[in-house]
Design a protein around this motif. Sequence first.
Motif, PDB file in Angstrom:
ATOM      1  N   ASP A 121       9.927   8.247   2.626  1.00 22.35           N
ATOM      2  CA  ASP A 121       9.116   8.512   3.827  1.00 22.35           C
ATOM      3  C   ASP A 121       8.775   7.223   4.581  1.00 22.35           C
ATOM      4  O   ASP A 121       8.191   7.274   5.664  1.00 22.35           O
ATOM      5  CB  ASP A 121       7.774   9.179   3.447  1.00 22.35           C
ATOM      6  CG  ASP A 121       7.958  10.509   2.741  1.00 22.35           C
ATOM      7  OD1 ASP A 121       8.843  11.270   3.173  1.00 22.35           O
ATOM      8  OD2 ASP A 121       7.227  10.782   1.759  1.00 22.35           O
ATOM      9  N   LEU A 122       9.078   6.063   3.962  1.00 20.23           N
ATOM     10  CA  LEU A 122       8.629   4.781   4.516  1.00 20.23           C
ATOM     11  C   LEU A 122       9.798   3.902   4.947  1.00 20.23           C
ATOM     12  O   LEU A 122      10.886   3.991   4.374  1.00 20.23           O
ATOM     13  CB  LEU A 122       7.785   4.026   3.470  1.00 20.23           C
ATOM     14  CG  LEU A 122       6.603   4.784   2.836  1.00 20.23           C
ATOM     15  CD1 LEU A 122       5.939   3.913   1.789  1.00 20.23           C
ATOM     16  CD2 LEU A 122       5.595   5.203   3.897  1.00 20.23           C
ATOM     17  N   ARG A 123       9.531   3.035   5.909  1.00 19.31           N
ATOM     18  CA  ARG A 123      10.543   2.051   6.304  1.00 19.31           C
ATOM     19  C   ARG A 123       9.846   0.839   6.913  1.00 19.31           C
ATOM     20  O   ARG A 123       8.677   0.907   7.301  1.00 19.31           O
ATOM     21  CB  ARG A 123      11.534   2.651   7.303  1.00 19.31           C
ATOM     22  CG  ARG A 123      10.883   3.135   8.590  1.00 19.31           C
ATOM     23  CD  ARG A 123      11.857   3.836   9.507  1.00 19.31           C
ATOM     24  NE  ARG A 123      12.735   2.880  10.175  1.00 19.31           N
ATOM     25  CZ  ARG A 123      13.517   3.196  11.198  1.00 19.31           C
ATOM     26  NH1 ARG A 123      13.558   4.439  11.650  1.00 19.31           N
ATOM     27  NH2 ARG A 123      14.276   2.282  11.766  1.00 19.31           N
ATOM     28  N   VAL A 124      10.591  -0.262   6.986  1.00 20.16           N
ATOM     29  CA  VAL A 124      10.071  -1.453   7.663  1.00 20.16           C
ATOM     30  C   VAL A 124      10.364  -1.297   9.152  1.00 20.16           C
ATOM     31  O   VAL A 124      11.500  -1.036   9.551  1.00 20.16           O
ATOM     32  CB  VAL A 124      10.737  -2.744   7.113  1.00 20.16           C
ATOM     33  CG1 VAL A 124      10.243  -3.966   7.895  1.00 20.16           C
ATOM     34  CG2 VAL A 124      10.440  -2.909   5.632  1.00 20.16           C
ATOM     35  N   LEU A 125       9.307  -1.441   9.968  1.00 24.04           N
ATOM     36  CA  LEU A 125       9.447  -1.285  11.411  1.00 24.04           C
ATOM     37  C   LEU A 125       8.619  -2.364  12.110  1.00 24.04           C
ATOM     38  O   LEU A 125       7.400  -2.432  11.928  1.00 24.04           O
ATOM     39  CB  LEU A 125       8.945   0.112  11.814  1.00 24.04           C
ATOM     40  CG  LEU A 125       9.393   0.675  13.162  1.00 24.04           C
ATOM     41  CD1 LEU A 125      10.907   0.891  13.196  1.00 24.04           C
ATOM     42  CD2 LEU A 125       8.682   2.004  13.447  1.00 24.04           C
ATOM     43  N   ASP A 126       9.283  -3.245  12.856  1.00 22.09           N
ATOM     44  CA  ASP A 126       8.596  -4.325  13.582  1.00 22.09           C
ATOM     45  C   ASP A 126       7.659  -5.136  12.676  1.00 22.09           C
ATOM     46  O   ASP A 126       6.519  -5.419  13.040  1.00 22.09           O
ATOM     47  CB  ASP A 126       7.789  -3.754  14.765  1.00 22.09           C
ATOM     48  CG  ASP A 126       8.686  -3.040  15.768  1.00 22.09           C
ATOM     49  OD1 ASP A 126       9.856  -3.455  15.906  1.00 22.09           O
ATOM     50  OD2 ASP A 126       8.218  -2.072  16.390  1.00 22.09           O
ATOM     51  N   GLN A 137       4.818  13.091  14.555  1.00 24.17           N
ATOM     52  CA  GLN A 137       4.750  12.392  15.851  1.00 24.17           C
ATOM     53  C   GLN A 137       5.571  11.095  15.866  1.00 24.17           C
ATOM     54  O   GLN A 137       5.363  10.235  16.713  1.00 24.17           O
ATOM     55  CB  GLN A 137       3.292  12.031  16.206  1.00 24.17           C
ATOM     56  CG  GLN A 137       2.486  13.184  16.798  1.00 24.17           C
ATOM     57  CD  GLN A 137       1.806  14.005  15.722  1.00 24.17           C
ATOM     58  OE1 GLN A 137       1.291  13.445  14.763  1.00 24.17           O
ATOM     59  NE2 GLN A 137       1.829  15.318  15.867  1.00 24.17           N
ATOM     60  N   GLY A 138       6.454  10.938  14.891  1.00 24.55           N
ATOM     61  CA  GLY A 138       7.219   9.687  14.810  1.00 24.55           C
ATOM     62  C   GLY A 138       6.645   8.792  13.713  1.00 24.55           C
ATOM     63  O   GLY A 138       5.882   9.244  12.856  1.00 24.55           O
ATOM     64  N   TYR A 139       7.002   7.528  13.725  1.00 23.77           N
ATOM     65  CA  TYR A 139       6.556   6.615  12.662  1.00 23.77           C
ATOM     66  C   TYR A 139       5.176   6.030  12.965  1.00 23.77           C
ATOM     67  O   TYR A 139       4.885   5.677  14.110  1.00 23.77           O
ATOM     68  CB  TYR A 139       7.581   5.492  12.454  1.00 23.77           C
ATOM     69  CG  TYR A 139       8.724   5.921  11.580  1.00 23.77           C
ATOM     70  CD1 TYR A 139       8.642   5.794  10.197  1.00 23.77           C
ATOM     71  CD2 TYR A 139       9.871   6.492  12.135  1.00 23.77           C
ATOM     72  CE1 TYR A 139       9.688   6.215   9.380  1.00 23.77           C
ATOM     73  CE2 TYR A 139      10.925   6.915  11.322  1.00 23.77           C
ATOM     74  CZ  TYR A 139      10.811   6.771   9.939  1.00 23.77           C
ATOM     75  OH  TYR A 139      11.840   7.198   9.133  1.00 23.77           O
TER      76      TYR A 139
END
Length: 478
Positions: A254-259, A268-270
Amino acid sequence: MAMMGKTPPHFDEMLISDDQVRSPYTKYEKWFAGEDAGRLTKKSKEAEAFFRRTGITFNVYGQSEAQERLIPFDLVPRVLSSREWSRLSKGIEQRVRAINAFLQDIYNRQEILRAGRIPVELIAQNEAFLPQMIGMTPPGGVYTHIVGTDIVRTGEDDFFVLEDNARTPSGVSYMLENRETMLQMFPELFSQIKVQPVSDYPKNLRRSLSASAPQSAGKKPTVAVLTPGIHNSAYFEHSFLADQMGVELVEGHDLRVLDGHIAMRTTQGYQNIDVLYRRVDDDYLDPLNFNPQSMLGVPGIMDVYRAGNITIANAPGTGIADDKAIYSYMPDIIEFYTGEKAILKNVQTWRCSEPDALKYVLENLSELVVKEVHGSGGYGMLVGPAANKKELAAFERKLRAKPGNYIAQPTLSLSTVPIFTKKQLAPRHVDLRPFVLVSPEGIKITPGGLTRVALKAGSLVVNSSQGGGTKDTWVLED
């Protein structure tokens, strides 16, 4: 967990003699004496049905496949006076402060090693030590956000710390559900006896985690609980705590590295996460930095952590503080960082890596409890007084082959508290796991904790995985 061998008579926490009750138990005993045994038997069955309905189970490993089991619940509370609790909580707080200072030091300046108070090889060759944490200070300087300290008692004022759980201590959901069950079954009891509440633990946990958020977080940090998934033995607890705190329960996918932040997938998105209460072991936390085969963690989370954009509770690498070989140095560690003598005693410990200690342990194997340095849950250990000749011989071979893997301790005569059995009270051995919350705002200890109880007469096996049960722990108001 502990076992009893050839030891003096145990300390009974309820009775001084057959007709004299210790003061913490006087009001409870008076109430119990007026109760109908048939009603209590019925209540006991009701409690079991409640736990089954709620789905409070845990998985037992080691069989051909993991089995789901209900932890037996005993309806007689364990009662501690406010004076007893005051002393215990002071000792626990001192210990937790020292553990946090030790972790800060061991991953940074290493003053304790330079001072020669702990052998360098005990850290350098320890699989719980994470080189990736060197030079790293977590947000707010907190390494151990949640600690479970296992305590046993052998006399009126004799409390010993059996082990420090500084990685991902479990069992708090049972503490909360045991109290909830007692309140539902015996509301009149709580109006007669003033017991300190435990129900604010989830609120305090969320507050404590939020207070530990990184500086990049806003005024309302986003907290989430990371679980390995439904097949984990403590999954019920992961979902229970997320639900009670009102936060998301997430898995690695369910998780990721973003910015430069960790973000979770939502409808509603990340959305960015500021604090991750992880119930995944270090090795599986980040396949890019640790075990590359792991499907449970988040690739790159350690880079986000090092950049100061997420709080991981507990911090990676805290396992070095609850390693059983390090445990034997805890009195030195407490004195080194606090300048005080330890309030709570350690159990005498022989480090089998030392030739003289190994010689003593081999000569007295049938009298001692021998534990794996990284073992937990009562697995991989020998209880000398309960072992037969074949088991002793097999363990002797293990010890000679890898002495550094083991420590040994004397068998303790643990205290007993009563359980309700066959319409009467019978003494059984217990331990206690109080839960401690640590944040930059301070240390908060929930009054009481999880009392684990051996259900067989004479046995000291309190682990749920080995057939033990639990009971509500009362700390009296005054």
